[in-house]
Design a protein around this motif. Sequence first.
Motif, mmCIF file in Angstrom:
data_model
loop_
_atom_site.group_PDB
_atom_site.id
_atom_site.type_symbol
_atom_site.label_atom_id
_atom_site.label_comp_id
_atom_site.label_asym_id
_atom_site.label_seq_id
_atom_site.Cartn_x
_atom_site.Cartn_y
_atom_site.Cartn_z
ATOM 1 N N ALA A 154 3.070 -18.757 -23.797
ATOM 2 C CA ALA A 154 1.967 -17.979 -24.564
ATOM 3 C C ALA A 154 0.780 -18.884 -24.872
ATOM 4 N N SER A 155 0.795 -20.100 -24.697
ATOM 5 C CA SER A 155 -0.092 -20.968 -24.807
ATOM 6 C C SER A 155 -0.724 -21.719 -23.550
ATOM 7 N N PHE A 156 -2.052 -22.138 -23.452
ATOM 8 C CA PHE A 156 -2.521 -22.324 -22.179
ATOM 9 C C PHE A 156 -3.620 -23.559 -22.354
ATOM 10 N N THR A 157 -3.698 -24.557 -21.742
ATOM 11 C CA THR A 157 -4.912 -25.284 -21.592
ATOM 12 C C THR A 157 -5.876 -25.175 -20.456
ATOM 13 N N MET A 158 -6.781 -24.725 -20.383
ATOM 14 C CA MET A 158 -7.741 -24.546 -19.543
ATOM 15 C C MET A 158 -9.091 -25.117 -19.279
ATOM 16 N N ARG A 159 -9.738 -25.181 -18.221
ATOM 17 C CA ARG A 159 -11.288 -25.629 -18.274
ATOM 18 C C ARG A 159 -11.932 -24.197 -18.071
ATOM 19 N N MET A 160 -12.834 -23.909 -18.933
ATOM 20 C CA MET A 160 -13.633 -22.896 -19.025
ATOM 21 C C MET A 160 -14.891 -23.035 -18.745
ATOM 22 N N LYS A 161 -16.137 -22.246 -18.664
ATOM 23 C CA LYS A 161 -17.408 -22.348 -18.493
ATOM 24 C C LYS A 161 -18.293 -21.105 -19.109
ATOM 25 N N ASN A 162 -19.246 -21.645 -19.862
ATOM 26 C CA ASN A 162 -20.194 -20.619 -20.314
ATOM 27 C C ASN A 162 -21.126 -20.070 -19.365
ATOM 28 N N ARG A 163 -21.828 -19.222 -19.856
ATOM 29 C CA ARG A 163 -22.923 -18.509 -18.844
ATOM 30 C C ARG A 163 -23.748 -19.415 -18.355
ATOM 31 N N ARG A 164 -24.265 -20.619 -18.774
ATOM 32 C CA ARG A 164 -24.958 -21.508 -18.273
ATOM 33 C C ARG A 164 -24.476 -22.427 -17.270
ATOM 34 N N GLY A 165 -22.991 -22.264 -17.178
ATOM 35 C CA GLY A 165 -22.284 -23.312 -16.230
ATOM 36 C C GLY A 165 -21.845 -24.479 -16.798
ATOM 37 N N ARG A 166 -21.997 -24.764 -18.020
ATOM 38 C CA ARG A 166 -21.328 -25.908 -18.712
ATOM 39 C C ARG A 166 -20.065 -25.538 -19.126
ATOM 40 N N SER A 167 -19.247 -26.551 -18.429
ATOM 41 C CA SER A 167 -17.788 -26.562 -18.532
ATOM 42 C C SER A 167 -17.116 -27.391 -19.801
ATOM 43 N N PHE A 168 -16.198 -26.780 -20.346
ATOM 44 C CA PHE A 168 -15.362 -27.312 -21.485
ATOM 45 C C PHE A 168 -13.862 -27.049 -21.219
ATOM 46 N N ASP A 169 -12.894 -27.944 -22.090
ATOM 47 C CA ASP A 169 -11.475 -27.743 -22.146
ATOM 48 C C ASP A 169 -11.045 -27.023 -23.389
ATOM 49 N N CYS A 170 -10.328 -25.804 -23.372
ATOM 50 C CA CYS A 170 -10.000 -25.161 -24.526
ATOM 51 C C CYS A 170 -8.568 -24.889 -24.447
ATOM 52 N N CYS A 171 -8.090 -24.296 -25.364
ATOM 53 C CA CYS A 171 -6.679 -23.958 -25.698
ATOM 54 C C CYS A 171 -6.811 -22.171 -25.789
ATOM 55 N N ILE A 172 -5.760 -21.340 -24.722
ATOM 56 C CA ILE A 172 -5.998 -20.297 -25.078
ATOM 57 C C ILE A 172 -4.454 -19.706 -25.652
ATOM 58 N N VAL A 173 -4.150 -18.831 -26.784
ATOM 59 C CA VAL A 173 -3.161 -18.309 -27.032
ATOM 60 C C VAL A 173 -3.268 -16.850 -26.907
ATOM 61 N N ARG A 174 -2.319 -16.455 -26.005
ATOM 62 C CA ARG A 174 -2.320 -14.912 -25.952
ATOM 63 C C ARG A 174 -1.011 -14.198 -26.203
ATOM 64 N N GLU A 175 -1.317 -13.026 -26.158
ATOM 65 C CA GLU A 175 -0.289 -11.733 -26.698
ATOM 66 C C GLU A 175 -0.460 -10.755 -25.682
ATOM 67 N N ILE A 176 0.766 -10.391 -24.854
ATOM 68 C CA ILE A 176 0.655 -9.306 -24.020
ATOM 69 C C ILE A 176 1.234 -8.130 -24.640
ATOM 70 N N PHE A 177 0.512 -6.951 -24.315
ATOM 71 C CA PHE A 177 0.992 -5.696 -24.987
ATOM 72 C C PHE A 177 0.545 -4.639 -23.945
ATOM 73 N N GLN A 178 1.034 -3.322 -23.948
ATOM 74 C CA GLN A 178 0.718 -2.238 -23.306
ATOM 75 C C GLN A 178 -0.155 -1.302 -24.178
ATOM 76 N N ASN A 179 -1.402 -0.683 -23.854
ATOM 77 C CA ASN A 179 -2.113 0.262 -24.696
ATOM 78 C C ASN A 179 -1.495 1.523 -24.567
ATOM 79 N N ALA A 180 -1.914 2.700 -25.161
ATOM 80 C CA ALA A 180 -1.371 3.981 -24.996
ATOM 81 C C ALA A 180 -1.322 4.713 -23.661
#
Length: 161
Positions: free
Chosen positions: A61-87
Amino acid sequence: MMNMIDIACFEVNEHGRLLSGNRRFCRMFGFEPSEIPWHYVTDLYRHVGDWEKFRRDTENASFTMRMKNRRGRSFDCCIVREIFQNADGEVIFRNTIHKIGEGKVYVPQTVPLSVVFLAKCSDCGAQIRVASAPETRLRMLCNSCAAKTFPETFYGKTAQV
């Protein structure tokens, strides 16, 4: 502890289209709120293959990834996710994200991830539990409809010719 408002949150569907994001998410990645539906999550990952790893991993449920913003600058971040189904039965990833090294950050307590995928019976509309996300797009019958429609097959009898 930070307020929930200070945490970047976003939702994405199983195809990678961004569905929504809060103000903190927009500031972190350089988007206007009205622009979010026009982008895919692959626009945010430094390495495109990370999205596939993220999407296919149903154990964590938790990941460490390298992301980038719109300007192309990258940074390390932690993502915690929840998976579900909509209606509509679509698989949705609800995510919280924070930059690593950003200071004390509120990270929700996670429990071992358990994912249940549901499909709709094509005859009566009842929900059917299926094993994976791709199976949710298949045309399926629930047990009672299958027994009515194909009694020989359902009850294991051989058909008379």
